[in-house]
Enzyme design. Structure first.
Site, mmCIF file in Angstrom:
data_model
loop_
_atom_site.group_PDB
_atom_site.id
_atom_site.type_symbol
_atom_site.label_atom_id
_atom_site.label_comp_id
_atom_site.label_asym_id
_atom_site.label_seq_id
_atom_site.Cartn_x
_atom_site.Cartn_y
_atom_site.Cartn_z
ATOM 1 C CG HIS A 17 -1.874 -1.157 1.242
ATOM 2 N ND1 HIS A 17 -2.294 -1.758 2.412
ATOM 3 C CD2 HIS A 17 -2.479 -1.820 0.225
ATOM 4 C CE1 HIS A 17 -3.137 -2.744 2.109
ATOM 5 N NE2 HIS A 17 -3.259 -2.803 0.783
ATOM 6 C CD GLU A 39 -0.642 0.622 4.492
ATOM 7 O OE1 GLU A 39 0.105 -0.365 4.636
ATOM 8 O OE2 GLU A 39 -1.870 0.518 4.311
ATOM 9 C CG HIS A 52 0.897 -3.664 5.329
ATOM 10 N ND1 HIS A 52 0.049 -3.304 4.302
ATOM 11 C CD2 HIS A 52 1.441 -4.855 4.968
ATOM 12 C CE1 HIS A 52 0.073 -4.233 3.364
ATOM 13 N NE2 HIS A 52 0.913 -5.196 3.743
ATOM 14 C CD GLU A 87 -1.106 -3.408 9.344
ATOM 15 O OE1 GLU A 87 -0.853 -2.203 9.107
ATOM 16 O OE2 GLU A 87 -1.691 -4.158 8.542
#
Length: 378
Positions: free
Chosen positions: A169, A172, A262, A338
């Protein structure tokens, strides 16, 4: 009074100016991801506003992809594109609002500290020049950009095969800052953990998966409008050549460990999402995952286990997602790391929030956690 000018940098920028005629009421929108409806990432430059108490409103924040991400969020600002600091921000009536009296006539604002593709190319050029980093081009993206893969360690049947990727992504950007900590340490000839890891395993790294989306200023998608982290079950050269090339190469090398880096919009902490719920999941898989998370938490006070995504029920994992597909495909420890866009609740730093340097630090620390996980991977 100097005229205010607002622009989105050609490399990774994103903003639409609705009205900048009045410093007290600057109206903006975030552009959508080209062929997809996602929007949340913004990055723009303001000139001519030095010394003025400028007031900004991003008016389509209420229709953004992750509205929960605006809660307790603070905009990032910088004068030199290196030192990024946070500005008091509010979200009300669907608008993201902030006021700032810039100390200079040129200032940048962003959702998170940007990592433009030009910086990435410079970083890659330094890696290519090192003997310890073997460059393996994977082909081209839809925009004609090379997809870069680096191999560390000499392949052998006795060695484990580890894969680490970042920025499926493109918005990010914390994934690229993480790589600036992870890769230099992996290459450090004086670092015992790095040396031992390269001796015991082969590490394959794709530092920036979605380079097309990064350059275009997208939040989640590539040039075709594909969310690459939903393409791993059936990738195609036409829609998701990035995933198609990486997965094919993984099929050739095998995979004993997979980490996909991410950022998360809503959860204000660092956490690991495992591949629970894949059909092959067993108690052994759970022990590997628990060990990795426990180790990382012991190594880094910035990591925690209390917050994270809900765990999938047995057999319900979405195999289109990278960590799930790879966990099932190779029966291995497969995870998503994350990091927050906003300030982390653990060890907060109000001036910078979760920042590039803190991403780098976590990247360096993850090398220790990977080393500790090695004995239990097979």
């Amino acid at each position: 009074m100097t005229n205010i000018h607002i622009s989105a940098p050609h490399d990774s920028g994103n903003i639409e100016v609705l009205d900048a005629s009045n410093a007290a009421k600057i109206r903006l929108n975030i552009r959508e991801d080209g062929k997809a409806k996602f929007h949340q990432w913004f990055y723009f430059r303001v000139t001519g506003a030095g010394g003025q108490n400028a007031s900004y409103a991003i008016e389509n924040a209420g229709s953004s992809s992750y509205v929960d991400g605006w809660k307790d969020y603070q905009v990032c600002a910088s004068y030199d594109l290196e030192d990024w600091f946070r500005i008091e921000t509010s979200y009300e009536d669907g608008h993201l609002k902030f006021q700032h009296t810039a100390e200079r006539d040129s200032v940048y604002y962003a959702y998170f500290a940007p990592y433009p593709t030009e910086r990435y190319r410079q970083f890659i050029a330094e890696l290519v020049d090192l003997d310890e980093a073997v460059y393996e081009p994977l082909g081209a993206t839809l925009d004609g950009e090379p997809l870069d893969l680096f191999r560390f360690g000499e392949p052998a049947d006795s060695k484990l095969n580890l894969w680490v990727i970042a920025r499926q992504h493109p918005g990010e950007t914390m994934g690229s800052w993480w790589m600036e900590g992870f890769l230099p340490r992996l290459l450090d000839e004086g670092d015992a953990v790095a040396m031992a890891l390269r001796e015991k395993a082969v590490i394959y790294v794709v530092p920036l998966v979605n380079i097309d989306g990064a350059r275009r200023g997208h939040l989640r998608t590539n040039a075709a409008g594909a969310d690459l982290n939903r393409e791993w079950a059936e990738p195609t050269p036409e829609r998701s050549p990035e995933v198609f090339a990486i997965r094919n190469r993984m099929d050739e090398t095998g995979c004993d460990f997979f980490l996909d880096v991410h950022g998360d919009e809503a959860i204000a902490n660092n956490f690991i999402a495992g591949s629970e719920g894949v059909p092959c999941w067993t108690e052994t898989h759970q022990k590997r995952l628990d060990h990795f998370k426990d180790t990382l938490m012991a190594l880094s006070p910035a990591f925690q286990k209390a917050e994270g995504y809900p765990v999938n029920a047995p057999g319900t994992a979405n195999l289109k997602i990278a960590a799930n597909q790879i966990g099932e495909r190779f029966d291995c420890l497969s995870m998503t790391l994350e990091m927050p866009f906003k300030e982390a609740n653990i060890l907060p730093d109000p001036r910078v929030g979760w920042s590039p340097e803190r991403c780098r630090d976590l990247g360096r620390t993850c090398l220790d956690a990977i080393w500790a996980a090695l004995p239990g991977l097979r």
